[in-house]
Design a protein around this motif. Sequence first.
Motif, PDB file in Angstrom:
ATOM      1  N   TRP A   1       0.964  -1.209  -0.129  1.00 27.23           N
ATOM      2  CA  TRP A   1       0.012  -0.089   0.002  1.00 27.23           C
ATOM      3  C   TRP A   1       0.947   1.104   0.035  1.00 27.23           C
ATOM      4  N   LEU A   2       2.013   1.216   0.696  1.00 22.35           N
ATOM      5  CA  LEU A   2       2.737   2.417   0.756  1.00 22.35           C
ATOM      6  C   LEU A   2       3.372   2.759  -0.636  1.00 22.35           C
ATOM      7  N   VAL A   3       3.764   1.782  -1.227  1.00 25.48           N
ATOM      8  CA  VAL A   3       4.646   1.997  -2.393  1.00 25.48           C
ATOM      9  C   VAL A   3       3.430   2.403  -3.462  1.00 25.48           C
TER      10      VAL A   3
ATOM     11  N   ALA B   1      -5.977  -2.848   3.041  1.00 30.34           N
ATOM     12  CA  ALA B   1      -5.841  -4.497   3.007  1.00 30.34           C
ATOM     13  C   ALA B   1      -5.914  -4.832   1.592  1.00 30.34           C
ATOM     14  N   LYS B   2      -6.849  -4.175   0.703  1.00 23.45           N
ATOM     15  CA  LYS B   2      -7.228  -4.570  -0.492  1.00 23.45           C
ATOM     16  C   LYS B   2      -5.889  -4.336  -1.481  1.00 23.45           C
ATOM     17  N   VAL B   3      -4.899  -3.692  -1.268  1.00 24.75           N
ATOM     18  CA  VAL B   3      -3.849  -3.291  -1.943  1.00 24.75           C
ATOM     19  C   VAL B   3      -2.721  -4.673  -1.980  1.00 24.75           C
TER      20      VAL B   3
ATOM     21  N   LEU C   1      -7.573  -3.101  -8.871  1.00 27.32           N
ATOM     22  CA  LEU C   1      -8.116  -2.802  -7.140  1.00 27.32           C
ATOM     23  C   LEU C   1      -9.587  -2.155  -7.417  1.00 27.32           C
ATOM     24  N   PRO C   2     -10.219  -2.463  -6.339  1.00 25.59           N
ATOM     25  CA  PRO C   2     -11.513  -1.997  -6.215  1.00 25.59           C
ATOM     26  C   PRO C   2     -11.687  -0.436  -5.845  1.00 25.59           C
ATOM     27  N   PHE C   3     -11.201   0.268  -6.557  1.00 26.01           N
ATOM     28  CA  PHE C   3     -11.190   1.845  -6.238  1.00 26.01           C
ATOM     29  C   PHE C   3     -11.462   2.439  -7.510  1.00 26.01           C
ATOM     30  N   PRO C   4     -11.858   3.838  -7.170  1.00 21.52           N
ATOM     31  CA  PRO C   4     -12.213   4.590  -8.485  1.00 21.52           C
ATOM     32  C   PRO C   4     -10.851   5.023  -9.051  1.00 21.52           C
ATOM     33  N   ALA C   5     -10.714   5.324 -10.379  1.00 24.81           N
ATOM     34  CA  ALA C   5      -9.821   5.761 -10.988  1.00 24.81           C
ATOM     35  C   ALA C   5      -8.987   6.888 -10.540  1.00 24.81           C
TER      36      ALA C   5
END
Length: 168
Positions: free
Chosen positions: A43-45, A94-96, A77-81
């Motif tokens: 996630w950090l990177v 946690a999803k990353v 990933l389940p995030f918006p663009a």
Amino acid sequence: MRSADLLLDAFGRVQEAVYGAVEGLTEDELTVRIDEDANTIAWLVWHLTRIQDDHIAGAFGTDQLWTSDGWKSRFGLPFPAGATGFGHSSTQVAKVRAPAELLLGYYDAVHARTLEHLGSVTNADLDRVVDDSWDPPVTLGVRLVSVIAEDNQHAGQAAYVRGVVERR
């Protein structure tokens, strides 16, 4: 030394730190949480790369590689663009999940784009306002220093987590 050379050196040091934190780790190691809400190396990177991609694209008026070069699809990933990780919850962190090759591939693409833009930056360019939604408005110089500072903090955090992972 030209200002552009100084900036190129600073972003090069970020690259060294990112590689030092990621290279050679498995996907499971990249997603270790040192406590239940801690950020992972992955996630950090991903986050520092998204911020750099977003801010450099905005400052230079180009597309973000996340969408224009298909990195969003590759990560799945389940995030918006437009998500950069800013304000992410523990559940979202946690999803990353991504292998080192994917994280470093995206980082390298953004790093190369950053270097392309910086190669021609002049001292006068650093005073150009790139974001007038702040008071005072943000100049290119301030934006670049901000990205370098955030990238270095997160790369350092990732290196710390790597040290904990390697001691387990």
